[in-house]
Scaffold this motif. Structure first.
Motif, PDB file in Angstrom:
ATOM      1  N   UNK A  26      22.471  24.931   1.759  1.00 45.50           N
ATOM      2  CA  UNK A  26      21.156  25.128   2.328  1.00 45.50           C
ATOM      3  C   UNK A  26      20.698  23.993   3.378  1.00 45.50           C
TER       4      UNK A  26
ATOM      5  N   UNK B 244      12.075  32.512   0.532  1.00 44.74           N
ATOM      6  CA  UNK B 244      13.643  32.513   0.724  1.00 44.74           C
ATOM      7  C   UNK B 244      14.282  31.544  -0.058  1.00 44.74           C
ATOM      8  N   UNK B 245      13.763  30.366  -0.110  1.00 49.03           N
ATOM      9  CA  UNK B 245      14.753  29.130  -0.891  1.00 49.03           C
ATOM     10  C   UNK B 245      14.570  29.359  -2.173  1.00 49.03           C
TER      11      UNK B 245
ATOM     12  N   UNK C  23      19.151  25.385   6.278  1.00 49.56           N
ATOM     13  CA  UNK C  23      17.775  25.529   6.396  1.00 49.56           C
ATOM     14  C   UNK C  23      17.284  24.113   7.086  1.00 49.56           C
TER      15      UNK C  23
ATOM     16  N   UNK D 144      11.323  22.846   4.868  1.00 52.94           N
ATOM     17  CA  UNK D 144      12.331  23.382   3.725  1.00 52.94           C
ATOM     18  C   UNK D 144      12.917  22.073   3.205  1.00 52.94           C
TER      19      UNK D 144
ATOM     20  N   UNK E 252      17.498  31.929   7.332  1.00 54.10           N
ATOM     21  CA  UNK E 252      16.818  31.504   6.071  1.00 54.10           C
ATOM     22  C   UNK E 252      17.025  31.984   4.879  1.00 54.10           C
TER      23      UNK E 252
ATOM     24  N   UNK F 228      10.533  25.327  10.039  1.00 51.06           N
ATOM     25  CA  UNK F 228      11.428  25.858   8.681  1.00 51.06           C
ATOM     26  C   UNK F 228      12.157  24.364   8.288  1.00 51.06           C
TER      27      UNK F 228
ATOM     28  N   UNK G  89      21.140  31.300  -7.479  1.00 49.45           N
ATOM     29  CA  UNK G  89      22.488  30.866  -7.703  1.00 49.45           C
ATOM     30  C   UNK G  89      22.393  29.728  -8.665  1.00 49.45           C
TER      31      UNK G  89
ATOM     32  N   UNK H 149      16.949  32.024  -3.559  1.00 53.34           N
ATOM     33  CA  UNK H 149      18.445  31.579  -3.600  1.00 53.34           C
ATOM     34  C   UNK H 149      18.582  30.537  -4.570  1.00 53.34           C
TER      35      UNK H 149
ATOM     36  N   UNK I  49       9.216  31.183   3.963  1.00 56.53           N
ATOM     37  CA  UNK I  49      10.310  30.185   4.017  1.00 56.53           C
ATOM     38  C   UNK I  49      10.335  29.731   2.551  1.00 56.53           C
TER      39      UNK I  49
ATOM     40  N   UNK J 267      21.438  30.255   2.804  1.00 59.52           N
ATOM     41  CA  UNK J 267      21.678  29.640   1.550  1.00 59.52           C
ATOM     42  C   UNK J 267      22.302  30.195   0.403  1.00 59.52           C
TER      43      UNK J 267
END
Lengths: 475, 236
Positions: free
Chosen positions: A212, B14-15, A216, A180, A252, A176, B22, B18, B11, A256
């Motif tokens: 984040x 998820x990002x 992350x 990320x 995760x 991750x 946001x 968000x 992964x 964020x």
């Protein structure tokens, strides 16, 4: 699904490690160098807080710039290098074969660190972006993204070419972190630097990035090490391991969303802060799972595990206090005060740093094939750095509490508040000095151990070693 | 979690969620925020800062002033911002629409500067600010690198800061703010939010025993058919 690393009495294959020795030691060494540099900047900023005239004549080190230098050297210098070393090592070991394409990692490390140097010079000369945790000037950022990609290549290959059926929690966290960071770093570059959003939207985007980065990248890198080392040293399967995937995905998915808590009462839509309050509370589940899984760190001895234990306590405390201070009724006191700095130090110096230390104390002897050079230096580092961090956070909390109380009372002038917090800030400077000294000690110790390994041929006839033989002298 | 691609997809997703929620969400809400046109005044607010002040904001950002000063006033019933004289009303997103890089700040070691030029009863003038920047104070560092000490040739400069006693420069020389210092001072003197937008007024507290309203909801459409009010004092 119980597939945590099995008993540590299983022989440890160091043949996997010897090939990765050079590149990973380079990462750890540069990380430690940055940690010391960041400590120097931290000392300067800390002195400036109680003696504003300190270094004020030097345009390179105004308080704002020194603060940005400290933060950047810590995150992109120390945490990045050390965390990546640990992540790659964990992925290699759990993938079951030696890391490949390590040349890429070496080139990447060199360019990443050149990028950090360029970034620090840029900040000192006035090119910082003025976004928290994202201060690197825009001209070094694309190059650093490429360098990061190069460092990550061995990790990606180890992950995609893994020989085991199941995967482990430390692998999820390492993967991750590896995947990320480029995602969020480039997304933040686009909306903050290349095509900046308007007005206060920048503050929202910067808050999203900073949080984040924590959820992350920084936390997963530290947890990857902790989830690997704790079962190895404790010698048993992680308890409540079935919850580990839930804890991972909570971090995760939810982590964020917590960035807006610093914008409570600010000129942004109210839902930004509200959603952060909710997310902070939901994130407590993650901290609970981590506590359940890694509770084996208590009652086990050894240098590595002691650091990780300290780090875990600080990490979980950070989560709880984040949730508490995100509430509007609490934030009205704590916002804009030293309590926020204390909380940041608790997470970074107390949580992430300590877990990375633990990981390094565990990893380096296995990379070099010999024990740490001196157990006295290891003990000295441990005592000094732990005392320093505890005193630092305590002093900042006292200063923050006093400041928060006084700020709410409009009759107390700002200059009087300065007088009230002077003493705790002096103590904080002493603590910074102690932490700096301790980390300098660790750098010296690391260089000693790494040099001893390079100067003499490795006695690697028997690639199978018992972990106890490597741990003993430094515990 | 044996399925590697699924893990990566998770992964990534998820990002992405968000980020969309946001960053894009707030962009959809506020990205098109325009200045507020006041018919009776015949102009829009906030007003564009003069070029010198806009350059000054870059100096403010590159020195890292935001490490100790915020530029966001919280609503009157939330904290002591109004009682400290930092602003009569809360800051709203519209206040910042012209700013290339708003400096909201995260720490209040020093005072909030949102309304520096609109302070009551007396706002600092250029001379005060230049002296503070040069000499510092027990709680503020002095940035002498923003000033040149030079020989007086012909007429003394009108911009030179006037110091007396021990602090005075040697006879025949003067201390003149550099261009950066002048822009910074111009910027600080441009910091003022005199205009009350419809969304910036404090929402009246509801009567007790009713559910509390959301008091700091600020985003409203640009054209609110509402009566406007100008608190016309303190504008530089």
């Amino acid at each position: 699904m119980i597939n945590a690393p099995t008993r540590a009495t299983t022989a440890e294959v160091t043949a996997i490690d010897t090939q990765a020795r050079g590149p990973l030691l380079l990462l750890v060494g540069s990380g430690l160098g940055w940690l010391v540099a960041s400590g120097i900047f931290a000392l300067i900023t800390s002195i400036q807080l109680h003696s504003p005239g300190f270094m004020a004549d030097c345009s390179w080190l105004t308080h704002g710039r020194a603060e940005a230098l400290r933060e950047t050297a810590f995150i992109y210098g120390w945490a990045a290098n050390a965390g990546l070393a640990l992540g790659l090592w964990v992925l290699g070991r759990l993938g079951g074969s030696p890391l490949r394409a390590l040349n890429w990692a070496v080139v990447g490390t060199v360019f990443w660190n050149l990028g950090v140097i360029g970034g620090l010079i840029g900040i000192a000369t006035g090119d910082m972006t003025s976004f928290a945790h994202f201060q690197l000037p825009r001209y070094v950022q694309p190059a650093m993204l490429l360098a990061y990609g190069a460092i990550a290549v061995p990790g990606v290959l180890a992950w995609s070419g893994r020989r085991t059926d199941g995967t482990y929690a430390s692998q999820w966290y390492a993967v991750a972190a590896l995947f990320l960071f480029p995602w969020l770093f480039s997304a933040a570059q686009v909306v903050l630097l290349w095509a900046p959003v308007r007005g206060t939207l920048q503050a929202i985007a910067a808050g999203w990035y900073a949080q984040s980065l924590w959820a992350c990248w920084l936390a997963p890198m530290a947890l990857a090490g902790a989830y690997y080392v704790v079962p190895k040293v404790a010698g048993r399967v992680l308890p409540s391991y079935d919850f580990a995937p839930l804890g991972f995905w909570t971090l995760i998915f939810v982590g964020t969303w917590t960035g807006g808590r610093h914008l409570v009462g600010g000129p942004v839509p109210a839902w930004i802060a509200t959603i952060a309050v909710v997310a902070c509370a939901m994130l407590l589940f993650h901290y609970m799972v981590v506590t359940l899984n890694l509770r084996g760190a208590c009652g086990t001895s050894g240098t590595a595990i002691r650091f990780i234990r300290f780090g875990l306590v600080a990490y979980v405390l950070t989560g709880a206090l984040d949730a508490l201070t995100s509430f509007r009724s609490v934030a009205v006191d704590t916002q804009f005060t030293f309590l926020a700095s204390a909380l940041e130090q608790l997470g970074l110096s107390g949580g992430v740093s300590m877990m990375l230390f633990g990981g390094i104390y565990f990893m380096v002897p296995r990379l070099t094939g010999r024990t740490w050079a001196s157990s006295a230096l290891a003990d000295g580092h441990r005592w000094f750095v732990m005392t320093g961090v505890v005193v630092l956070i305590g002093a900042l909390a006292v200063a923050g509490w006093t400041q928060a109380d006084a700020l709410l009372d409009a009759k107390v002038a700002l200059s009087d508040i300065f007088g009230h917090v002077r003493l705790p800030l002096l103590v904080a400077s002493g603590a910074q000095l102690l932490v700096l000294g301790a980390n300098l000690l660790f750098l010296v110790h690391f260089c000693q151990s790494a040099c001893a390994c390079c100067l003499t041929a490795a006695p690697a006839e028997n690639p199978f070693r018992q972990p106890s033989t490597l741990e003993a002298p430094a515990s | 979690m044996k399925n590697g691609p699924l893990l990566l997809l998770g992964l990534f997703g998820a990002l992405a969620i968000s980020w969309a929620g946001i960053v894009l969400g707030s962009h959809l809400q506020l990205g098109a925020l325009t200045p507020y046109y006041d018919d009776s005044e015949g102009k829009s607010f906030p007003e564009l800062a003069p070029g010198m002040a806009a350059r000054g904001q870059l100096v403010y950002a590159d020195l890292g002033c935001a490490a100790c000063h915020t530029q966001q006033v919280r609503r009157p019933d939330y904290g002591s911002d109004r009682a400290r004289g930092w602003g009569e009303r809360q800051s709203v997103a519209r206040d910042y629409v012209h700013q290339a890089r708003p400096q909201l700040g995260r720490s209040r070691l020093g005072p909030d500067l949102t309304n520096l030029a609109g302070r009551k009863p007396s706002a600092p003038d250029a001379e005060d600010l230049a002296k503070l920047l040069y000499l510092g104070s027990p709680t503020h560092p002095g940035y002498s690198f923003l000033f040149d000490t030079r020989q007086v040739v012909g007429e003394p400069s009108a911009k030179a800061i006037k110091l007396t006693g021990k602090l005075a420069p040697a006879p025949g020389s003067e201390i003149v703010p550099t261009e950066r210092a002048q822009s910074l001072v111009a910027y600080l003197l441009s910091l003022s939010t005199p205009y009350d937008y419809p969304e910036s007024r404090p929402v009246p507290r509801p009567a007790p025993k009713t559910a509390p309203a959301k008091p700091d909801q600020k985003a409203v459409p640009a054209t609110v058919p509402d009566v406007k009010k100008k608190a016309g004092e303190g504008k530089q």
